[in-house]
Design a protein around this motif. Structure first.
Motif, PDB file in Angstrom:
ATOM      1  N   SER A  20       0.818  -1.207   0.000  1.00 49.40           N
ATOM      2  CA  SER A  20       0.000   0.000   0.000  1.00 49.40           C
ATOM      3  C   SER A  20       0.852   1.258   0.000  1.00 49.40           C
ATOM      4  O   SER A  20       0.570   2.210  -0.740  1.00 49.40           O
ATOM      5  CB  SER A  20      -0.927   0.005   1.224  1.00 49.40           C
ATOM      6  N   VAL A  21       1.895   1.257   0.806  1.00 53.06           N
ATOM      7  CA  VAL A  21       2.788   2.427   0.847  1.00 53.06           C
ATOM      8  C   VAL A  21       3.510   2.584  -0.495  1.00 53.06           C
ATOM      9  O   VAL A  21       3.655   3.704  -1.012  1.00 53.06           O
ATOM     10  CB  VAL A  21       3.784   2.308   2.023  1.00 53.06           C
ATOM     11  N   ALA A  22       3.947   1.478  -1.098  1.00 51.34           N
ATOM     12  CA  ALA A  22       4.612   1.533  -2.405  1.00 51.34           C
ATOM     13  C   ALA A  22       3.646   2.025  -3.485  1.00 51.34           C
ATOM     14  O   ALA A  22       4.036   2.805  -4.372  1.00 51.34           O
ATOM     15  CB  ALA A  22       5.165   0.164  -2.770  1.00 51.34           C
ATOM     16  N   THR A  23       2.401   1.600  -3.410  1.00 54.22           N
ATOM     17  CA  THR A  23       1.409   2.051  -4.383  1.00 54.22           C
ATOM     18  C   THR A  23       1.137   3.545  -4.238  1.00 54.22           C
ATOM     19  O   THR A  23       1.022   4.261  -5.235  1.00 54.22           O
ATOM     20  CB  THR A  23       0.095   1.253  -4.213  1.00 54.22           C
ATOM     21  N   ILE A  24       1.061   4.010  -3.003  1.00 50.33           N
ATOM     22  CA  ILE A  24       0.877   5.450  -2.780  1.00 50.33           C
ATOM     23  C   ILE A  24       2.078   6.216  -3.328  1.00 50.33           C
ATOM     24  O   ILE A  24       1.922   7.235  -4.015  1.00 50.33           O
ATOM     25  CB  ILE A  24       0.662   5.756  -1.284  1.00 50.33           C
ATOM     26  N   GLY A  25       3.279   5.721  -3.027  1.00 51.11           N
ATOM     27  CA  GLY A  25       4.492   6.396  -3.522  1.00 51.11           C
ATOM     28  C   GLY A  25       4.559   6.416  -5.040  1.00 51.11           C
ATOM     29  O   GLY A  25       4.882   7.449  -5.656  1.00 51.11           O
ATOM     30  N   GLY A  26       4.250   5.287  -5.677  1.00 53.71           N
ATOM     31  CA  GLY A  26       4.255   5.234  -7.147  1.00 53.71           C
ATOM     32  C   GLY A  26       3.194   6.138  -7.742  1.00 53.71           C
ATOM     33  O   GLY A  26       3.431   6.816  -8.758  1.00 53.71           O
ATOM     34  N   GLY A  27       2.016   6.179  -7.129  1.00 52.83           N
ATOM     35  CA  GLY A  27       0.947   7.051  -7.623  1.00 52.83           C
ATOM     36  C   GLY A  27       1.303   8.517  -7.505  1.00 52.83           C
ATOM     37  O   GLY A  27       1.047   9.307  -8.429  1.00 52.83           O
ATOM     38  N   VAL A  28       1.904   8.890  -6.388  1.00 55.54           N
ATOM     39  CA  VAL A  28       2.320  10.285  -6.208  1.00 55.54           C
ATOM     40  C   VAL A  28       3.397  10.645  -7.226  1.00 55.54           C
ATOM     41  O   VAL A  28       3.362  11.739  -7.826  1.00 55.54           O
ATOM     42  CB  VAL A  28       2.810  10.526  -4.761  1.00 55.54           C
ATOM     43  N   TYR A  29       4.334   9.751  -7.466  1.00 51.55           N
ATOM     44  CA  TYR A  29       5.390  10.017  -8.444  1.00 51.55           C
ATOM     45  C   TYR A  29       4.807  10.225  -9.840  1.00 51.55           C
ATOM     46  O   TYR A  29       5.130  11.195 -10.526  1.00 51.55           O
ATOM     47  CB  TYR A  29       6.411   8.869  -8.468  1.00 51.55           C
ATOM     48  N   VAL A  30       3.930   9.295 -10.281  1.00 48.73           N
ATOM     49  CA  VAL A  30       3.331   9.414 -11.615  1.00 48.73           C
ATOM     50  C   VAL A  30       2.502  10.688 -11.711  1.00 48.73           C
ATOM     51  O   VAL A  30       2.582  11.436 -12.698  1.00 48.73           O
ATOM     52  CB  VAL A  30       2.478   8.162 -11.929  1.00 48.73           C
ATOM     53  N   LEU A  31       1.703  10.944 -10.705  1.00 49.13           N
ATOM     54  CA  LEU A  31       0.825  12.108 -10.712  1.00 49.13           C
ATOM     55  C   LEU A  31       1.630  13.406 -10.786  1.00 49.13           C
ATOM     56  O   LEU A  31       1.377  14.267 -11.644  1.00 49.13           O
ATOM     57  CB  LEU A  31      -0.054  12.086  -9.451  1.00 49.13           C
ATOM     58  N   VAL A  32       2.593  13.562  -9.909  1.00 46.35           N
ATOM     59  CA  VAL A  32       3.376  14.798  -9.874  1.00 46.35           C
ATOM     60  C   VAL A  32       4.237  14.938 -11.133  1.00 46.35           C
ATOM     61  O   VAL A  32       4.311  16.026 -11.739  1.00 46.35           O
ATOM     62  CB  VAL A  32       4.246  14.836  -8.592  1.00 46.35           C
ATOM     63  N   ASP A  33       4.859  13.848 -11.574  1.00 47.00           N
ATOM     64  CA  ASP A  33       5.737  13.918 -12.751  1.00 47.00           C
ATOM     65  C   ASP A  33       4.947  14.298 -14.008  1.00 47.00           C
ATOM     66  O   ASP A  33       5.341  15.223 -14.740  1.00 47.00           O
ATOM     67  CB  ASP A  33       6.437  12.577 -12.953  1.00 47.00           C
ATOM     68  N   LEU A  35       1.855  15.604 -14.296  1.00 47.45           N
ATOM     69  CA  LEU A  35       1.186  16.904 -14.231  1.00 47.45           C
ATOM     70  C   LEU A  35       2.192  18.056 -14.309  1.00 47.45           C
ATOM     71  O   LEU A  35       1.900  19.103 -14.890  1.00 47.45           O
ATOM     72  CB  LEU A  35       0.348  17.007 -12.957  1.00 47.45           C
ATOM     73  N   THR A  36       3.375  17.869 -13.740  1.00 47.10           N
ATOM     74  CA  THR A  36       4.405  18.912 -13.826  1.00 47.10           C
ATOM     75  C   THR A  36       4.869  19.066 -15.271  1.00 47.10           C
ATOM     76  O   THR A  36       5.030  20.205 -15.772  1.00 47.10           O
ATOM     77  CB  THR A  36       5.601  18.556 -12.929  1.00 47.10           C
ATOM     78  N   THR A  37       5.087  17.953 -15.962  1.00 47.92           N
ATOM     79  CA  THR A  37       5.513  17.992 -17.368  1.00 47.92           C
ATOM     80  C   THR A  37       4.420  18.653 -18.229  1.00 47.92           C
ATOM     81  O   THR A  37       4.715  19.490 -19.091  1.00 47.92           O
ATOM     82  CB  THR A  37       5.799  16.568 -17.885  1.00 47.92           C
ATOM     83  N   ASP A  51       0.762  15.567 -25.161  1.00 49.30           N
ATOM     84  CA  ASP A  51       1.125  16.061 -23.830  1.00 49.30           C
ATOM     85  C   ASP A  51      -0.114  16.359 -22.993  1.00 49.30           C
ATOM     86  O   ASP A  51      -0.174  16.005 -21.811  1.00 49.30           O
ATOM     87  CB  ASP A  51       1.964  17.343 -23.945  1.00 49.30           C
ATOM     88  N   VAL A  52      -1.107  16.988 -23.611  1.00 44.97           N
ATOM     89  CA  VAL A  52      -2.276  17.423 -22.860  1.00 44.97           C
ATOM     90  C   VAL A  52      -3.196  16.247 -22.555  1.00 44.97           C
ATOM     91  O   VAL A  52      -3.553  16.012 -21.399  1.00 44.97           O
ATOM     92  CB  VAL A  52      -3.044  18.521 -23.632  1.00 44.97           C
ATOM     93  N   TYR A  53      -3.596  15.500 -23.569  1.00 44.18           N
ATOM     94  CA  TYR A  53      -4.600  14.448 -23.357  1.00 44.18           C
ATOM     95  C   TYR A  53      -4.026  13.190 -22.701  1.00 44.18           C
ATOM     96  O   TYR A  53      -4.648  12.609 -21.816  1.00 44.18           O
ATOM     97  CB  TYR A  53      -5.282  14.106 -24.683  1.00 44.18           C
TER      98      TYR A  53
END
Length: 157
Positions: A20-33, A35-37, A51-53
């Motif tokens: 669960s902690v690894a899934t949260i960490g992976g989700g945060v990484y994908v989400l932030v990476d 959305l930042t890009t 890039d957008v869709y």
């Protein structure tokens, strides 16, 4: 006595927490990476449809991973709460059972008494060897009669 392992020694429980902690960490990484890009490309004016869709889909995927990890941690908390409740209930029932059972059983460490059967004359009562009680038996109002068939045959000859 229960043979349930303690929850802190349970491998599936710890796999649930670590996963669960690894899934949260992976989700945060994908989400932030992603959305930042995507934000950087949109603000620069160089964003393409990919890039957008596709960035939005990756952002949703990251959010789903974070939610699944949070759900896994909530499930681990629920399992721990249920296990703690079961342990307390088992301990309470074991306490209730042991509290009343002492008055109804004869302990193996108690001295054993043997009664002389009524049909044996008083002079022959010493020929019968006494056998000790070796296990817990329910106490009864009648005394336990212990007889040795070999000794009674020898006394009748």
């Amino acid at each position: 006595m229960t043979v349930h392992p303690r929850l802190v020694r349970s491998v599936p429980f710890w796999l649930l927490i670590v996963g669960s902690v690894a899934t949260i960490g992976g989700g945060v990484y994908v989400l932030v990476d992603k959305l930042t890009t995507m934000e950087a490309a949109i603000l620069d004016g160089t964003a393409t449809g990919v890039d957008v869709y596709v960035g939005q889909v990756w952002g949703v995927f990251g959010g789903i991973l974070v939610g699944a990890g949070a759900l896994g941690l909530a499930l681990a908390l629920a399992v721990a709460a249920v296990r703690a409740g079961l342990t307390r209930r088992d301990a309470d029932s074991a306490h209730d059972e042991h509290g009343d059972s002492g008055a109804h059983t004869v302990s193996a460490s108690a001295p054993a008494t043997t009664a002389v059967p009524a049909h044996v004359p008083a002079g022959e009562a010493h020929d019968t060897p006494a056998s000790p009680v070796t296990s817990d038996v329910p106490a009864s109002p009648e005394p336990t009669v212990s007889s040795n068939p070999d000794a009674s045959d020898a006394s009748h000859r």
